[in-house]
Design a protein around this motif. Structure first.
Motif, PDB file in Angstrom:
ATOM      1  N   THR A 265      76.421  79.605  60.555  1.00 14.90           N
ATOM      2  CA  THR A 265      75.150  79.103  60.031  1.00 14.90           C
ATOM      3  C   THR A 265      75.380  78.481  58.659  1.00 14.90           C
ATOM      4  OG1 THR A 265      73.908  80.803  61.209  1.00 14.90           O
ATOM      5  CG2 THR A 265      72.792  79.706  59.379  1.00 14.90           C
TER       6      THR A 265
ATOM      7  N   GLU B 277      70.287  74.785  54.910  1.00 16.24           N
ATOM      8  CA  GLU B 277      69.497  73.613  55.273  1.00 16.24           C
ATOM      9  C   GLU B 277      69.951  72.410  54.446  1.00 16.24           C
ATOM     10  OE1 GLU B 277      64.804  72.147  55.280  1.00 16.24           O
ATOM     11  OE2 GLU B 277      65.343  74.192  54.710  1.00 16.24           O
ATOM     12  N   GLY B 278      70.099  71.277  55.116  1.00 14.20           N
ATOM     13  CA  GLY B 278      70.565  70.071  54.443  1.00 14.20           C
ATOM     14  C   GLY B 278      72.014  69.758  54.722  1.00 14.20           C
TER      15      GLY B 278
ATOM     16  N   GLY C 276      75.051  70.298  62.721  1.00 15.53           N
ATOM     17  CA  GLY C 276      74.105  71.204  63.340  1.00 15.53           C
ATOM     18  C   GLY C 276      73.647  70.761  64.706  1.00 15.53           C
TER      19      GLY C 276
ATOM     20  N   GLN D 139      72.009  65.706  61.147  1.00 12.60           N
ATOM     21  CA  GLN D 139      70.832  66.451  60.682  1.00 12.60           C
ATOM     22  C   GLN D 139      69.937  65.597  59.766  1.00 12.60           C
ATOM     23  OE1 GLN D 139      70.406  70.383  61.277  1.00 12.60           O
ATOM     24  NE2 GLN D 139      71.213  69.240  63.013  1.00 12.60           N
TER      25      GLN D 139
ATOM     26  N   GLY E 118      67.023  64.374  60.625  1.00 16.11           N
ATOM     27  CA  GLY E 118      65.642  64.778  60.820  1.00 16.11           C
ATOM     28  C   GLY E 118      64.721  63.712  61.382  1.00 16.11           C
TER      29      GLY E 118
ATOM     30  N   SER F 282      63.390  70.346  66.985  1.00 16.27           N
ATOM     31  CA  SER F 282      63.671  70.954  65.680  1.00 16.27           C
ATOM     32  C   SER F 282      65.170  70.905  65.454  1.00 16.27           C
ATOM     33  CB  SER F 282      63.176  72.407  65.624  1.00 16.27           C
ATOM     34  OG  SER F 282      63.823  73.198  66.612  1.00 16.27           O
TER      35      SER F 282
ATOM     36  N   GLN G 100      68.704  72.497  63.354  1.00 17.40           N
ATOM     37  CA  GLN G 100      69.252  73.725  62.777  1.00 17.40           C
ATOM     38  C   GLN G 100      70.655  73.447  62.268  1.00 17.40           C
ATOM     39  OE1 GLN G 100      68.017  77.058  62.337  1.00 17.40           O
ATOM     40  NE2 GLN G 100      69.878  77.044  61.105  1.00 17.40           N
ATOM     41  N   ALA G 101      70.860  73.561  60.953  1.00 18.08           N
ATOM     42  CA  ALA G 101      72.178  73.325  60.373  1.00 18.08           C
ATOM     43  C   ALA G 101      73.128  74.449  60.762  1.00 18.08           C
ATOM     44  CB  ALA G 101      72.073  73.218  58.854  1.00 18.08           C
ATOM     45  N   ARG G 102      74.284  74.082  61.266  1.00 14.42           N
ATOM     46  CA  ARG G 102      75.303  75.063  61.647  1.00 14.42           C
ATOM     47  C   ARG G 102      76.610  74.323  61.906  1.00 14.42           C
ATOM     48  NH1 ARG G 102      74.540  76.933  67.958  1.00 14.42           N
ATOM     49  NH2 ARG G 102      75.430  75.061  68.902  1.00 14.42           N
TER      50      ARG G 102
END
Length: 554
Positions: free
Chosen positions: A403, A406-407, A411, A454, A456, A468, A470-472
């Motif tokens: 994980t 965010e940013g 992801g 990511q 968006g 949606s 999800q950063a990972r």
């Protein structure tokens, strides 16, 4: 000077370091594209009267010197202009200075010297009239504490004539993840620029794009570090050339018998500080000089590790602009998160603040990662993933997914299949084709995680709020690179020809929403929604042929 210092080394690693740097072709900007500044030598000194009064005589070599008092204090011996509010914009040779007196806004250069602009600004106000962290050429915010007054007074008289400055960066809007179809996505480069040189221009109707003002750009490099697609990158040398230079330097170091090399990324303009750092560090530390520390990114850092470096450090200073520290710290923290998942010491990639050397040497990593990948090809992300995949094979990890904050530009995209109608609005705006539609008759939405930055935009484009992000970081190379089906359903078959033409859920949704509308008050009109576009036209003309009054509806 730096190489002269390195020649004093008398250990095997020191001699290998010197051999590597002397036998690797240096990175040079041979013929960089440039922009030109034209300065007539008209200077403005702004600040409190008691401070600026003595400075005019020290700038006697300038064509004109105008004094602008910000505190209203008069001095009969000086020719002063006064203001309660001042706004300065522009750059060397083109500074516009607007002052507020009572209710009137005045262009000071027109009043003071009968010119459209001032050429040079010496700002003695405490906070500075221009707020960019990295001052534009020709602007000296001495009152803020940097540069020193003596340095400014020495340099300002030389700023008369024509001056060329390199265009440090290239921008490829075709692969930029900032905007698509009027929607804004990634703005990492704009947020990362401490010089105010990048901005988003456009409208919702015309679309948006990133624009670099070459007159304001100072070549700091934070924009290139922050950019996930390499749409913006250092021009000369390119990131690939810098990376190859480091790879060749390491190869020559090993060829000369050196062991456990540590790469120290240094800023060329601060050679004196670099020399001080090398004096305090062991002789297996290899300095790599770049224009500014953030001009190379995480892909180059990991490429150095998988080509024999035991550690990558940055010779930084706590006096650097806040934005540079913020961007570099965030990028290093992201790299350290990945290192920890590999069970490697997070200090394998580290910022070395030169001020900390007074308290002793930093933690140095001597573990050889056992990899020599050689010349690495591809774009920024491809080179980074190649390095990380090689490390993951050498140092297996327990958790396949990490994980990230965010940013982060890695992801997944999640899809609520109950809401998704497969309208493909997300596919239309995706800048990297991470989201796409597989060919075939079955409506589907596919996703390749390795390509997702990511940004968006897919979230914003979805009319049903079904997506949606999800950063990972997904360490499973196969699943990260393979297309995943986020949603698919059986196609609607045309009522006339039985050809598949759209997702059944979209047809149902349109019929439900339009039922009761004045243009769809009869079942015939609603029925046509369930036809392909060819059959829909045929059905309309057949209806008009059977009943000519139907033409009144169309």
């Amino acid at each position: 000077m730096l190489k002269q210092q390195l020649k004093q080394a008398d250990t095997e690693n020191g001699r290998a370091r010197l051999y590597a740097l002397e036998n690797t072709v240096e990175l040079t900007n041979l013929i960089p594209p440039t922009v030109s500044y034209e300065s007539l030598g008209n200077a403005l000194v702004v600040g409190p009267t008691s401070i600026i009064g003595s400075l005019a005589s020290q700038l006697s070599d300038m064509t004109t010197v105008t004094l602008l008092s910000t505190d209203g204090e008069k001095d009969e011996a000086l020719s002063l202009y006064f203001t309660s509010k001042v706004a300065i914009s522009g750059f060397l040779g083109s500074f516009q200075v607007l002052i507020q007196n009572q209710c009137e806004t005045i262009n000071l250069s027109k009043v003071a010297i009968n010119q459209e602009h001032f050429d040079v600004i010496l700002d003695m106000t405490l906070d500075g009239c221009m707020r960019e962290e990295v001052p534009v050429p020709g602007y000296y915010p001495v009152g803020r504490g940097h540069p020193k007054l003596a340095d400014a007074l020495e340099e300002i008289p030389t700023l008369k004539g024509t001056f060329d400055k390199p265009k440090f960066f290239r921008l490829n809007n075709d692969i930029c993840a900032h905007s698509s179809r009027g929607l804004k996505g990634c703005e990492r480069c704009v947020d990362a620029c401490p010089a105010g040189a990048l901005e988003s221009i456009g409208t919702d109707k015309t679309g948006y794009k990133i624009e670099i003002n070459p007159y304001l750009c100072q070549g700091v490099g934070t924009c290139a570090t922050a950019c996930p697609t390499e749409a913006i990158h250092y021009a000369l040398p390119t990131p690939q050339e810098t990376q190859k230079f480091i790879e060749r330097t390491l190869a020559n170091y090993f060829k000369a018998g050196g062991v456990e090399p540590i790469i120290l990324v240094c800023s060329k303009p601060h050679e004196q500080y670099n020399m001080m750092a090398l004096q305090a560090l062991p002789e297996n530390v290899i300095p790599i000089e770049v224009e500014d520390l953030p001009s190379i990114g995480i892909d180059t850092w990991f490429a150095a590790l998988v080509n024999g470096a035991t550690q990558v450090m940055f010779a930084a200073s706590q006096r650097m602009p806040e934005t540079i520290i913020r961007v570099l710290t965030a990028e290093v923290a992201q790299a350290q998160t990945l290192l920890e998942q590999l069970s490697l010491n997070k200090s394998t990639i580290e910022i070395l603040y030169l001020e900390s050397l007074r308290q002793g040497p930093p933690e140095l990593i001597t573990q050889d990662l056992g990899l020599r990948l050689g010349d690495m090809q591809g774009n920024k992300r491809e080179r980074l993933f190649a390095s990380l995949d090689a490390l993951a094979q050498q140092y297996p990890i327990d958790t396949p997914v990490t994980t990230l904050p965010e940013g982060a530009p890695f992801g997944e995209v999640k899809c609520d299949t109950d809401k998704c109608t497969l309208c493909m609005s997300c596919v239309a705006v995706c800048p990297t084709r991470a989201l796409h539609h597989h060919d075939g008759d079955v409506p589907n939405l596919s996703f390749v995680e390795q390509d997702c930055v990511q940004c968006g935009m897919c979230e914003k484009a979805c009319p049903e709020n079904a997506l949606s992000i999800q950063a990972r970081f997904n360490w499973d190379q196969e699943s990260r690179q393979a297309p995943q089906t986020l949603h698919q359903e059986q196609p609607a078959l045309c009522l006339r020809c039985q050809k598949p033409f759209a997702p059944q859920s979209m047809v149902n949704m349109l019929q439900d929403k339009l039922r009761g509308h004045s243009h769809f008050s009869d079942e015939t009109s609603l029925r046509r929604i369930a036809m392909c576009e060819d059959c829909r036209v045929i059905d309309m003309f057949e209806s008009m042929a059977d009943d000519p009054t139907q033409q009144l509806k169309y």
